[in-house]
Design a protein around this motif. Structure first.
Motif, PDB file in Angstrom:
ATOM      1  N   TRP A   5     -29.443  19.598 -65.029  1.00  0.00           N
ATOM      2  CA  TRP A   5     -28.301  20.032 -65.836  1.00  0.00           C
ATOM      3  C   TRP A   5     -27.021  19.940 -65.014  1.00  0.00           C
ATOM      4  O   TRP A   5     -27.043  20.183 -63.801  1.00  0.00           O
ATOM      5  N   LYS A   6     -25.933  19.583 -65.687  1.00  0.00           N
ATOM      6  CA  LYS A   6     -24.602  19.768 -65.117  1.00  0.00           C
ATOM      7  C   LYS A   6     -23.751  20.464 -66.161  1.00  0.00           C
ATOM      8  O   LYS A   6     -23.468  19.903 -67.231  1.00  0.00           O
ATOM      9  N   VAL A   7     -23.410  21.702 -65.863  1.00  0.00           N
ATOM     10  CA  VAL A   7     -22.642  22.531 -66.788  1.00  0.00           C
ATOM     11  C   VAL A   7     -21.317  22.874 -66.119  1.00  0.00           C
ATOM     12  O   VAL A   7     -21.284  23.375 -64.993  1.00  0.00           O
ATOM     13  N   VAL A  25     -32.342  16.684 -68.254  1.00  0.00           N
ATOM     14  CA  VAL A  25     -32.717  15.283 -68.055  1.00  0.00           C
ATOM     15  C   VAL A  25     -33.952  15.176 -67.171  1.00  0.00           C
ATOM     16  O   VAL A  25     -33.995  15.708 -66.062  1.00  0.00           O
ATOM     17  N   ASP A  26     -34.957  14.479 -67.686  1.00  0.00           N
ATOM     18  CA  ASP A  26     -36.159  14.124 -66.934  1.00  0.00           C
ATOM     19  C   ASP A  26     -36.227  12.597 -66.871  1.00  0.00           C
ATOM     20  O   ASP A  26     -36.289  11.944 -67.916  1.00  0.00           O
ATOM     21  N   ASP A  71     -24.872  13.072 -75.964  1.00  0.00           N
ATOM     22  CA  ASP A  71     -24.496  14.483 -75.764  1.00  0.00           C
ATOM     23  C   ASP A  71     -25.131  15.085 -74.512  1.00  0.00           C
ATOM     24  O   ASP A  71     -25.563  16.241 -74.507  1.00  0.00           O
ATOM     25  N   GLY A  72     -25.223  14.297 -73.446  1.00  0.00           N
ATOM     26  CA  GLY A  72     -25.724  14.803 -72.176  1.00  0.00           C
ATOM     27  C   GLY A  72     -27.221  14.737 -71.984  1.00  0.00           C
ATOM     28  O   GLY A  72     -27.721  14.958 -70.879  1.00  0.00           O
ATOM     29  N   GLY A  73     -27.968  14.445 -73.049  1.00  0.00           N
ATOM     30  CA  GLY A  73     -29.421  14.374 -72.951  1.00  0.00           C
ATOM     31  C   GLY A  73     -29.925  12.954 -73.120  1.00  0.00           C
ATOM     32  O   GLY A  73     -29.201  12.065 -73.582  1.00  0.00           O
ATOM     33  N   THR A 114     -25.971  21.618 -61.678  1.00  0.00           N
ATOM     34  CA  THR A 114     -26.012  23.072 -61.864  1.00  0.00           C
ATOM     35  C   THR A 114     -27.439  23.595 -61.758  1.00  0.00           C
ATOM     36  O   THR A 114     -27.669  24.713 -61.283  1.00  0.00           O
ATOM     37  N   ALA A 115     -28.399  22.796 -62.191  1.00  0.00           N
ATOM     38  CA  ALA A 115     -29.802  23.219 -62.148  1.00  0.00           C
ATOM     39  C   ALA A 115     -30.695  21.994 -62.171  1.00  0.00           C
ATOM     40  O   ALA A 115     -30.264  20.890 -62.531  1.00  0.00           O
TER      41      ALA A 115
END
Length: 340
Positions: free
Chosen positions: A14-16, A49-50, A242-244, A83-84
């Motif tokens: 994740w990048k938030v 994301v994987d 959308d980020g995914g 971020t995670a």
């Protein structure tokens, strides 16, 4: 062609962006609702994301503007701090590496090419290409010898003494590619490297890129928003929205078996002949005498001239091994929608 080994693995990355993003992510758990993040004033640029990138493959990440593809690639090299999640490079967790360790990894094991060439204008082609080796502390004779070797590899032999302003856009991008290859990277990131170029130059550099990869067999993560470019270059493609990641697969899998309505719409206009490879249609058997052969990764479109020239079949081979033949009837059934 890949070895089957995994060079880069992403798990729930994740990048938030926003105030106290990491704290909020920790409180919400490993699979937070993006709507809840938005309520907290946070923006999910990359979400859950994987991905797995195999050694020696060209892995293309694509999507429309704002889909998160460039942010993801910068997270993979930690130019942007995720971020995670977890990012493993040759088994090492990059998110646990110190900044000094990351600097060494980027200098010695990663190459990066971006849309804007960022050549040093006061340096010659030779000095630009040798610059990363100078940063590593390599002596001038050794770094210049390596730079000349790479300059020749990208087709710029004889231009070593030129300055960037004396080169065309395509030549400047070749210098950028050469500079990133000088350190012999294990993992090569390219972020829309050809998108600022004229179509003819862009096609020429795609051909050059394919030629280079056939010799160097690098592990490559390549970003583009152009599906034609993606299907020319990619072993596999991840489509982002959308980020995914909506779907990851070969160009053929994405077009023939889209997993979501978005992927179906994204690939709807792509002709099957451009993505279905001869290896999917091959009929095993002995090699007929005098038959023309194409590589297994060639597409049906690549075989078109042979069929137009009157051939009833074309041979298919991989690394010198004959696999079988593809007949005109199989191609016609595919193009008429009969499947494979």
């Amino acid at each position: 062609m890949t070895t089957g080994e995994d060079t880069l693995i992403c798990r729930n990355v994740w990048k938030v962006f926003g105030s106290r993003a990491a704290d909020h992510m920790a409180a919400l758990g490993p699979e937070p609702d993006p709507a809840r993040l938005a309520e907290l004033g946070l923006v999910s640029a990359v979400r859950a994301v994987d991905l797995t990138v195999r050694r020696g493959e060209i892995f293309v990440i694509m999507g429309l503007s704002g889909s998160g593809k460039s942010t993801l690639v910068r997270c993979l090299s930690r130019l942007i701090e995720p971020t995670a999640g977890e990012i493993l490079f040759n088994g090492q967790n990059l998110l646990a590496a110190s900044e000094a360790e990351m600097t060494q990894i980027r200098r010695h094991k990663m190459g990066m090419v971006f849309q804007h060439f960022a050549l040093l204008p006061h340096m010659t082609v030779l000095d630009n290409v040798a610059f990363p080796l100078e940063v590593q502390g390599i002596a001038r004779p050794a770094r210049e010898a390596r730079a000349r070797e790479i300059i020749a590899l990208v087709g710029l032999a004889g231009r070593e003494g030129a300055f960037p302003r004396q080169l065309s856009g395509g030549q400047q991008q070749r210098v950028g590619i050469a500079r990133s290859l000088a350190v012999k990277p294990e993992l090569w990131f390219l972020d829309e490297p050809f998108s600022a170029l004229d179509p003819l130059i862009r096609r020429e550099l795609q051909d050059e890129f394919i030629r280079l990869q056939s010799r160097l067999k690098k592990t490559i993560v390549f970003i583009t928003h152009d599906f034609d470019e993606a299907i020319r270059l990619a072993d596999r493609i991840a489509i982002m929205k959308d980020g995914g990641v909506e779907q990851c697969g070969t160009p053929e899998e994405l077009v023939m078996n889209p997993a979501t309505d978005y992927v179906r719409e994204f690939t709807r206009a792509v002709p099957k002949a451009k993505v279905v490879r001869l290896s999917s249609l091959v009929e095993p058997g002995p090699r007929p005498e005098g038959i023309d052969c194409l590589p297994a990764r060639a597409t049906v479109a690549d075989a078109g001239p042979a069929f137009l020239g009157g051939a009833g079949r074309v041979g298919v081979e991989h690394e010198g091994n004959f696999l079988g033949t593809v007949g005109r009837d199989a191609v016609v059934r595919l193009l008429l929608g009969g499947g494979m």
